[in-house]
Each structure stands twice: as structure tokens, then as C-alpha cells.
Design a protein around this motif. Structure first.
Motif: not given
Length: 515
Positions: A318-321, A385-386, A392-394, A342-344
Motif C-alpha cells: 500500500d505504501l509503495k503504490t 527487483f520490481v 506490471s510492477g505497479f 523510474q522507481v525500482t
């Protein structure tokens, strides 16, 4: 021909990314355009947080140079006791300047932002490692001739600007430099970058401090009023009503707890928090809590909210999105609206985190099955790594975060809920005989924090203390003993100090008084 004219000396303390160089350039341009010679040097610290860069500026009037007929000799570094203006882009940097003797009551105007960029030691502390900022403010009041302080980072953010523009506005309002406000604004315009936003932030800072720049008064902006209840969701209005029924001593932590738990789960979960808090408050009232300003309930309001908002895989996703997180990244790297950032993320969930996110029966089966644990361990052993800026990652983390509605049906919720209830029962059980011990048992919750192995280590230490407390007789000295165990648990992340103390106490039994 001799002269007693001395230069105007300015020291700017700022970390990387805070615009100390930009502020220095503005002041240099301002001085040179208004009849002053200017010299600037910068000495970088060891790292961004362990040592700020010091930008040092000396200004000398050209008219005096022409009269004397020779160039002045200007210093390269600030000298303790000889600095006219100290500008700190963060509160603890103001403390460093005071400690180094740059700030003196006969000469120095001190300008500081009250926001915090936490030191490595504060971040690494197992418990609450934050330094007391009120001591820095009090030291500034005593050490400076004039002290201007408020949250300048927040003001800069409101105008989508950088803190250097607010610092410059605060400087202009103090009249510490012999230049009119219009000259400052022209310096910003000549800079040519982010002019409109910088001018807006500069103007707000000037108006905020103009009327109060005559002395070391408190320049904190007044607290904002809470939103009108009429615009709230009915469930939130009901919670607000319950909060108003609490003793005034509990308002701050209880309100923050409700806000945190609504954000974490939903209003019903926050209502459950208030139900739990109410049971502690009733015990507190029955055992002299009013005479103690409800210390037990106030501490419970704080630490119960923290425990009920434990970090699980759902919370992390939740916090990361959150959109606010991506906006913060954009601002931190100063990206333009048309630029992509870009956020990895590095994701390395343990088998326990995966199993505890599932329903209790399924999760217990996985965690008890060596074959299932081995398969999951093999699949997750290296992590992955996302890129959350990709679709796709989000989407992966977004869907995981949406599991929040089913959090109460997970194994992790069942485990944490049971631990919380056992903790509160233990607190209520000792309050009648030892109020101070009950307070210390509440405070022990701060040992439990974080995610993954960090949480597991803290939980082991917490349970070790609770098990030891079961064998204690409440009375004089018990609270101090629990405090010692609590401090030992926070001394190192491996629990060595706690184990050593527990071993000592078990091998060498002590009376409560002597312990």
C-alpha cells in the motif's frame, strides 16, 4: 588610511539537495549588484547527513575599498564569535552551529527551519531514537541576538519551490543585510530557474516573519483547526464524537491513533481501537489515573495504535503504490512534469510473510510443512527487483495492497490480535497493585517494530520480558526492573544485552527492591 569597517559575515549550513549553493549564489549576486565586494567558499561535510556543507560568505562595501585604496583580506571559514548571520536549512544543523560557537547573543541573527532530516543514529535506533528538538530551539533563543524559526520546508512545498527561497525571504525580513526587499527579488529573477515559484515562497516567508523579526520570539505558525465535522463521513463523525468524550489529556495520541488506523484499515478498525482504549481508561480511573494525568491510558493510546498498525505485506504494498510517494520522488529529484522518474523496489519476502498473508488454516499448513516451506524458500531466496513505475510492477503491488479488505481474515491478523489482547490483559492485571509497572509494560511495545526479521527479533525480546514479568510480584522496584530489561532489549538488534541481563537475574535471584 586605516578603517575599522568589518565585513558582513554569513554562514549557511545545508545538506545536499537543500539548495545551499543556490542561496549562496543569490546572496553573492545581491551584494555585488548593490555596491559590495563578495567572497564565498564552501566546505562539504563528510556525508549528506553526518556533516552539512558550510557555505561561508563575507561582504565588504566597495565604497570603503575606494576610500582606503586597497582590497580587503576576507576569511575563508567562519570564526566562532564573529558571524553576523547563520542560516540553517534544518533544525539540527542550527544546533551544530550553536555548538560550534557560530551563534552569539551580541551579534548573530539565526535563521533555521524546524523540519527534521533524521540523522543516521536516529534512524538506526531500535526504539525512538529521535533527538529532542525543543532543546535546540531553547538554545537558539538563548544564543542568538535574533532567532527566526518555523517549518520552512513545508512552506517551500506549498509553493512547489525549494527551501532556499524561503530561507532568503526569512533573511530579507530580518534586515540583517543592508539591502531592500526589491533587491532580493531581483536576485531571484536573475537566477532564471523556477522564478515564479521562488518569488511566491520568498514573499510568503517575508510576510510570515516581518512583524516578528525584532527578537527571539516563537515564529512557529499557529496550529491548523480541524476540519468541520459536517464534511466528514458518518463513521468518522461518530469516531470524532467518541474522541471528544475522552479526557483532554488523551486527545492528542488518541486522535492520531484514530487517524492512523483509518488510513491503515478502516473506521471500524479505529472504533475497535477506541473500544480497547476505553477498557484501559476505566481501569485507569478506578486506580487513581486522574491524579496522574491518565499516564497509563495516554501511553496505551500511543503504543496500541502503533501495534494495531503493524507492518505486513499488505501495508508495505500500500505504501509503495501511493501517489503521494511518487510525487515526493518527483520533488526530491526536481524532475519536470514532462520527465519520467523510474522507481525500482527490491522485494525479498520471507516464507513467514507469505504464509501469514493467507487465511489462518492455509497459512499454518504452509508454515508447518517442510516441503511447502522449501518450495517457497527456493522461489523467494534471491528476492526480486520490481519497477513500480511500470504497469506490471505497479499492478502487482497495487493488487496486493487491495487485499486490505481481507486483512482480518489473514493468519497475521489473528496472531497480532491475540498478542495485543494478551498484552492488554497483562497491563490491566497489574494496575491495581503497581501503576508504574503497568505503564512500563505498555512502553515495552516499542521493542516491536519493523517488518520481516526485524519484527521477529523485536517480538522475541518482547515475549522474553513478558515471560519474565509473569514471575514478578508487583511492588516497589518492579517497574524499574522492567525498564532495565526494556532498555537492554533496545541496546542491540541481536538481543545480546537482554539475554545477558535475563541470565544474570535468573542465576542470581534478587529481591525486587535490590533489583
Amino acid at each position: 588610511m586605516a578603517t575599522t569597517t568589518r565585513p558582513i559575515t554569513i554562514a549557511i549550513l545545508a545538506m545536499g539537495g537543500q539548495g545551499g549553493g543556490v542561496l549562496s549564489d543569490w546572496i553573492i549576486d545581491l551584494a555585488e549588484r548593490n555596491g559590495y565586494l563578495a567572497q564565498a567558499t564552501s566546505v562539504p561535510g563528510v556525508a549528506q547527513r553526518t556533516g552539512a556543507t558550510i557555505y561561508y560568505i563575507e561582504l565588504f562595501p566597495e565604497q570603503v575599498v575606494r576610500q582606503v585604496g586597497r582590497e580587503p583580506v576576507l576569511a575563508l571559514m567562519p570564526v566562532p564569535g564573529d558571524v553576523d548571520v547563520v542560516i540553517a536549512a534544518e533544525l539540527m544543523e542550527a544546533g551544530r552551529a550553536i555548538n560550534r560557537g557560530f551563534v552569539t547573543p551580541d551579534r548573530t541573527t539565526l535563521i533555521a527551519s524546524t523540519h527534521r532530516d533524521y540523522a543516521i543514529g536516529e534512524k538506526m535506533a531500535l526504539g525512538d531514537g529521535l533527538r529532542d528538538h525543543s532543546k535546540v530551539i531553547e538554545a537558539g533563543r538563548q544564543a542568538a541576538k535574533q532567532f527566526i524559526y518555523f517549518d520552512m520546508a513545508a512552506m517551500a512545498e506549498q509553493h512547489h519551490s525549494v527551501i532556499s527561497s524561503v530561507l532568503l525571504g526569512a533573511l530579507a525580513s530580518t534586515k540583517a543585510l543592508p539591502f531592500p526587499r526589491a533587491a532580493y527579488e531581483e536576485a531571484i529573477r536573475r537566477g532564471g530557474i523556477g522564478v515564479e515559484a521562488s518569488l511566491a515562497a520568498f514573499a510568503t516567508a517575508c510576510s510570515h516573519t516581518d512583524d516578528r523579526a525584532g527578537g527571539p520570539a516563537n515564529n512557529e505558525p499557529p496550529p491548523t483547526e480541524p476540519a468541520a465535522a459536517g464534511g466528514l463521513h458518518p463513521e468518522v463523525r461518530a469516531l470524532q464524537g467518541r474522541l471528544h468524550e475522552l479526557p483532554s489529556q488523551l486527545t492528542f495520541y488518541a486522535t492520531e491513533g484514530v487517524r492512523r488506523l483509518i488510513d491503515y484499515q478502516d473506521p471500524a478498525y479505529a472504533d475497535h481501537y477506541l473500544d480497547r482504549l476505553q477498557t484501559v481508561l476505566e481501569c485507569d480511573r478506578n486506580h487513581g489515573g486522574a491524579e496522574r494525568d491518565y499516564e497509563l491510558t495516554n501511553e496505551t493510546a500511543r503504543y496500541l495504535a502503533l501495534w494495531m498498525s503493524y507492518e505486513d505485506t499488505i501495508r508495505v504494498a500500500d505504501l509503495k503504490t501511493r501517489s503521494s510517494r511518487f510525487r515526493r520522488f518527483q520533488e526530491e529529484v526536481q524532475a519536470r512534469p514532462d520527465q519520467l522518474v523510474q522507481v525500482t523496489e527490491f522485494m525479498h519476502p520471507r516464507v513467514e510473510e507469505i504464509g501469514e498473508t493467507l487465511p489462518p488454516r492455509v497459512g499454518r499448513w504452509i508454515l508447518s510443512s517442510s516441503r511447502a516451506r522449501k518450495l517457497l524458500g527456493y522461489a523467494t531466496r534471491r528476492g526480486r527487483f520490481v519497477r513500480t513505475d511500470s504497469i506490471s510492477g505497479f499492478t502487482l503491488l497495487f493488487l496486493l495492497a487491495r487485499l486490505r479488505r481481507w486483512r482480518r481474515r489473514t493468519l497475521r491478523f489473528e496472531l497480532e490480535d491475540g498478542r495485543i489482547e494478551a498484552w492488554l490483559r497483562q497491563v490491566r492485571a497489574v494496575i491495581a497493585e503497581d501503576y508504574a509497572l503497568a505503564v512500563e509494560l505498555v512502553r515495552c511495545q516499542r521493542i516491536i517494530k519493523g517488518y520481516g526479521e526485524t519484527h521477529a527479533r523485536g517480538l522475541r525480546s518482547f515475549e522474553s520480558i513478558m515471560n519474565f514479568v509473569d514471575g514478578l510480584q508487583p511492588g516497589t522496584g518492579a517497574a524499574d526492573l522492567v525498564r532495565r530489561l526494556h532498555e537492554a532489549a533496545l541496546a542491540d538488534d541481536e538481543g545480546k544485552a537482554l539475554r545477558a541481563l535475563l541470565t544474570e537475574l535468573k542465576q542470581k535471584p534478587l529481591s525486587i527492591e535490590s533489583a
